[in-house]
Each structure stands twice: as C-alpha cells, then as structure tokens.
Design an enzyme around this catalytic site. Structure first.
Site, short mmCIF file in Angstrom:
data_model
loop_
_atom_site.label_atom_id
_atom_site.label_comp_id
_atom_site.label_asym_id
_atom_site.label_seq_id
_atom_site.Cartn_x
_atom_site.Cartn_y
_atom_site.Cartn_z
N ASP A 1 -0.54 9.84 -2.87
CA ASP A 1 -0.90 10.53 -4.11
C ASP A 1 -1.70 9.61 -5.02
O ASP A 1 -1.58 8.39 -4.92
CB ASP A 1 0.35 10.89 -4.94
CG ASP A 1 1.30 11.77 -4.20
OD1 ASP A 1 0.86 12.50 -3.32
OD2 ASP A 1 2.50 11.71 -4.54
N1 URA Z 1 5.69 10.78 -1.06
C1 URA Z 1 5.16 11.06 -2.26
O1 URA Z 1 5.79 11.72 -3.07
N2 URA Z 1 3.93 10.59 -2.54
C2 URA Z 1 3.21 9.85 -1.69
O2 URA Z 1 2.10 9.45 -2.00
C3 URA Z 1 3.77 9.56 -0.43
C4 URA Z 1 5.02 10.04 -0.14
#
Ligand code: URA
Length: 237
Positions: free
Chosen positions: A103
C-alpha cells in the site's frame, strides 16, 4: 509458446498485464492484433509487437529488493502523478517491475524483476510464500484479540486463514503496540483490515521478510540485487 508467456519471458510485462493488453488489442503478431490470450506463436519466425514496440527475447534477468518508504505508490505509472516505486529504481537501465504490491503507506521489502515467469509463479496463490510484517497498532491488543487474529477474522473480502501473530512491545503509555504478523495470503490491505477487525487500527506497517529474503539493514529508499543463492532458494520455494 503462448503469446503472453513470450511477452512475460521477454521482461516487458507480467503475464497478467500481457493478457490484459492482448484482450485490449495492443499486441500484434506479424502486424495483426490478436485478441485472445493463449495464441500460439513461433519465437523463431513470428514478429511480436507490444503497444507498438517490437518484443525481443530477453537474455538477462534481474532480481532486486527495495526498502520502500511510505508515500510511494506500487505501480509503474500513476495517473495522479504521485511518486511511484519506479522513481526509486530509475537508475537501472533494464525495464523492471514490482512483484505484487505494498500500500501507499506501507514500508519495507518489495521485489522487482524483469522475469515475468518468475513474478507470475511467486504471486500465484498456490505458492503461499510466507511474508512477515511489523505492525505498530493503536492501543494494546488483548491476548484474546491476538488469538482471534491467529485463528482468522472476517474482513470485507472473506475470512483470513490462520496467521502467526505476536505482540513484541508496548510503548510506555500503552498508546501503541508493535506486533509481528506472518501470513501467506495476499488479500488487499490484509494486515490493516485484520487489525481493524479486532479494534486496533494499524498506525505503521513494514514488510520485513518474503520467504527466505529478509530486509535486514537495507536503508530506506535503497535497493540491492539478490544474490544467486537467494534467487535459487526463492525459485525452489
Ligand atoms: N497488508 C496490508 O494491509 N498492506 C500491505 O501493503 C501489505 C499487506
């Protein structure tokens, strides 16, 4: 060879992206668009073009890990003009792309390659490669909350499969707690949604391991090539 496999092997795009482009009519074989993934091609004699560019068979594969800082989008190009992870590997001459995604606000270990077959295999759900995350969460999750995470919780995309979860340390005032989470699923925003489901939103998230690969002390924003041993081991997983 199947058309999308040829494109992926050449390093231009992952197999999934190649299929999308084929369906969109952006791939031609001997000058004619081919709309159906799976189209057989002869690598020796056919002329393949991807979005107007000749696709040459690739000779050298590249594999590297980046320590992604928060604030970078995991994509090759962002329509909204935000900084992307590609800016951090821009010095490399080869056309590489990220394997999977983190993310915008997530930090840590992100792999890149130009080996489409490898990327496809690594991301396939059947491979179930373990990933370790450090999550700084709001408040102090109880043993009961941690147990629920271990057993699986319901998030909008379904129930998560059992995870390994540990509380590492609570900050002085009990305002936040650092936890370690090991999962092998890759649901969108999975770790954030898991903690949200038990009432402890994630404040900071960092991936520190994928299979045999550890981020260790790689500085933030920097990348390093994987060693031949690491690549062999990862392929074996
Ligand atoms: N889980 C999440 O919530 N975000 C990420 O970027 C990777 C795993």
């Amino acid at each position: 060879m199947r058309l999308e496999k040829y494109i992926a092997t050449s390093g231009i795009a992952s197999r999934r992206t190649a299929k999308k482009s084929i369906r969109a009519g952006c791939v031609t074989v001997n000058g004619e668009p081919v709309f159906i993934p799976g189209h057989p091609i002869d690598e020796e004699t056919d002329c393949i073009e991807f979005e107007g560019k000749r696709v040459e068979p690739l000779t050298q594969h590249i594999y590297l890990m980046l320590n992604k800082p928060a604030g970078y989008v995991t994509t090759r190009r962002d329509e909204r003009g935000r900084p992307t992870v590609m800016h951090l590997v821009a010095a490399l001459p080869a056309s590489i792309y990220p394997i999977g995604r983190l993310d915008l606000e997530t930090e840590g270990l992100l792999l890149f390659t130009n080996d489409g077959e490898f990327a496809h295999r690594l991301m396939h759900p059947s491979h179930q490669i373990e990933k370790t995350y450090l999550a700084w969460v709001k408040g102090m999750p109880s043993e009961r909350a941690i147990q629920r995470l271990r057993e699986g919780v319901t998030i909008p995309t379904g129930k998560t499969v059992p995870a390994k979860v540990k509380r590492l340390k609570v900050n002085k005032e009990g305002v936040s707690t650092q936890c370690e989470v090991v999962i092998h699923e890759g649901k969108k925003r999975q770790v954030r949604l898991m903690f949200k489901a038990v009432g402890h939103p994630v404040l900071r998230l960092k991936r520190v391991r994928i299979g045999n690969l550890r981020l260790s002390n790689l500085p933030q924003g920097q990348y390093r090539f994987l060693t031949p041993g690491e690549i062999t081991e990862l392929k074996r997983l």
